[in-house]
Design a protein around this motif. Structure first.
Motif, mmCIF file in Angstrom:
data_model
loop_
_atom_site.group_PDB
_atom_site.id
_atom_site.type_symbol
_atom_site.label_atom_id
_atom_site.label_comp_id
_atom_site.label_asym_id
_atom_site.label_seq_id
_atom_site.Cartn_x
_atom_site.Cartn_y
_atom_site.Cartn_z
ATOM 1 N N ARG A 1 0.800 -1.230 0.000
ATOM 2 C CA ARG A 1 0.000 0.000 0.000
ATOM 3 C C ARG A 1 0.832 1.280 0.000
ATOM 4 O O ARG A 1 0.288 2.361 -0.187
ATOM 5 C CB ARG A 1 -0.915 0.021 1.219
ATOM 6 N N VAL A 2 2.139 1.161 0.242
ATOM 7 C CA VAL A 2 2.978 2.373 0.348
ATOM 8 C C VAL A 2 4.093 2.419 -0.688
ATOM 9 O O VAL A 2 4.963 3.288 -0.621
ATOM 10 C CB VAL A 2 3.566 2.523 1.770
ATOM 11 N N LEU B 1 5.217 5.638 -2.343
ATOM 12 C CA LEU B 1 6.028 6.618 -1.619
ATOM 13 C C LEU B 1 7.523 6.434 -1.833
ATOM 14 O O LEU B 1 8.312 7.283 -1.424
ATOM 15 C CB LEU B 1 5.703 6.562 -0.123
ATOM 16 N N ARG C 1 10.130 9.357 -2.606
ATOM 17 C CA ARG C 1 9.785 10.587 -1.884
ATOM 18 C C ARG C 1 10.745 10.792 -0.727
ATOM 19 O O ARG C 1 11.315 9.839 -0.195
ATOM 20 C CB ARG C 1 8.362 10.503 -1.319
ATOM 21 N N ARG D 1 5.631 14.017 7.675
ATOM 22 C CA ARG D 1 4.286 13.872 7.110
ATOM 23 C C ARG D 1 4.203 12.635 6.203
ATOM 24 O O ARG D 1 3.207 11.908 6.210
ATOM 25 C CB ARG D 1 3.913 15.138 6.348
ATOM 26 N N VAL D 2 5.248 12.388 5.438
ATOM 27 C CA VAL D 2 5.280 11.221 4.548
ATOM 28 C C VAL D 2 5.364 9.935 5.375
ATOM 29 O O VAL D 2 4.693 8.943 5.081
ATOM 30 C CB VAL D 2 6.456 11.319 3.555
ATOM 31 N N ASP E 1 4.259 9.523 8.453
ATOM 32 C CA ASP E 1 2.935 9.320 9.067
ATOM 33 C C ASP E 1 1.943 8.747 8.057
ATOM 34 O O ASP E 1 1.134 7.882 8.388
ATOM 35 C CB ASP E 1 2.402 10.636 9.635
ATOM 36 N N ARG E 2 1.997 9.224 6.833
ATOM 37 C CA ARG E 2 1.111 8.716 5.783
ATOM 38 C C ARG E 2 1.422 7.248 5.495
ATOM 39 O O ARG E 2 0.509 6.439 5.329
ATOM 40 C CB ARG E 2 1.269 9.545 4.507
ATOM 41 N N ALA E 3 2.706 6.909 5.441
ATOM 42 C CA ALA E 3 3.106 5.524 5.193
ATOM 43 C C ALA E 3 2.601 4.609 6.313
ATOM 44 O O ALA E 3 2.101 3.516 6.056
ATOM 45 C CB ALA E 3 4.623 5.428 5.073
ATOM 46 N N LYS E 4 2.701 5.073 7.535
ATOM 47 C CA LYS E 4 2.226 4.284 8.672
ATOM 48 C C LYS E 4 0.728 4.044 8.569
ATOM 49 O O LYS E 4 0.253 2.919 8.739
ATOM 50 C CB LYS E 4 2.561 5.005 9.979
ATOM 51 N N ALA E 5 -0.021 5.100 8.287
ATOM 52 C CA ALA E 5 -1.478 4.982 8.195
ATOM 53 C C ALA E 5 -1.890 4.077 7.034
ATOM 54 O O ALA E 5 -2.753 3.207 7.196
ATOM 55 C CB ALA E 5 -2.103 6.366 8.038
ATOM 56 N N ARG E 6 -1.291 4.255 5.886
ATOM 57 C CA ARG E 6 -1.663 3.456 4.708
ATOM 58 C C ARG E 6 -1.308 1.983 4.865
ATOM 59 O O ARG E 6 -2.030 1.111 4.402
ATOM 60 C CB ARG E 6 -0.966 3.985 3.455
#
Length: 97
Positions: free
Chosen positions: A37-38, A41, A44, A49-50, A52-57
């Motif tokens: 799912r990541v 990224l 990048r 912020r990136v 945190d997004r990777a963790k959430a996704r």
């Protein structure tokens, strides 16, 4: 005195049982990481912020950013996302473990 102790010994467990819900709360299921799912990224910059997004996704509970030459443990954790970065902090790989 002994009858009083016997009465307490019998009624105390009943009183405690009355305080409990009928069913215990379910335990949270194990978190698992999904690095697929990541993958977008990769390339990048590993900014907060990136990350945190990777963790959430990914669904991971924790994220470990691994820099070149950094010593890391070899333990496997199904709830951890590993982000490999290069010398300029660009994500080169994303994998679970």
């Amino acid at each position: 005195m002994k009858p009083m102790i016997a009465t307490l010994a019998l009624t105390l467990p009943l009183g405690l049982a009355a305080c409990m819900d009928e069913r215990p709360a379910p335990l949270p299921g194990p978190a698992t990481c999904n690095a697929d799912r990541v993958q977008a990224l990769v390339g990048r910059e590993a900014r907060p912020r990136v990350i945190d997004r990777a963790k959430a996704r990914s669904g991971a509970r924790t994220v470990r950013v691994i820099k070149p030459g950094m010593a890391v443990t070899m333990d496997f954790r199904s709830d951890r996302l590993n982000l490999d970065v290069d010398d300029v902090n660009t994500i080169t790989a994303a994998r679970c473990g």
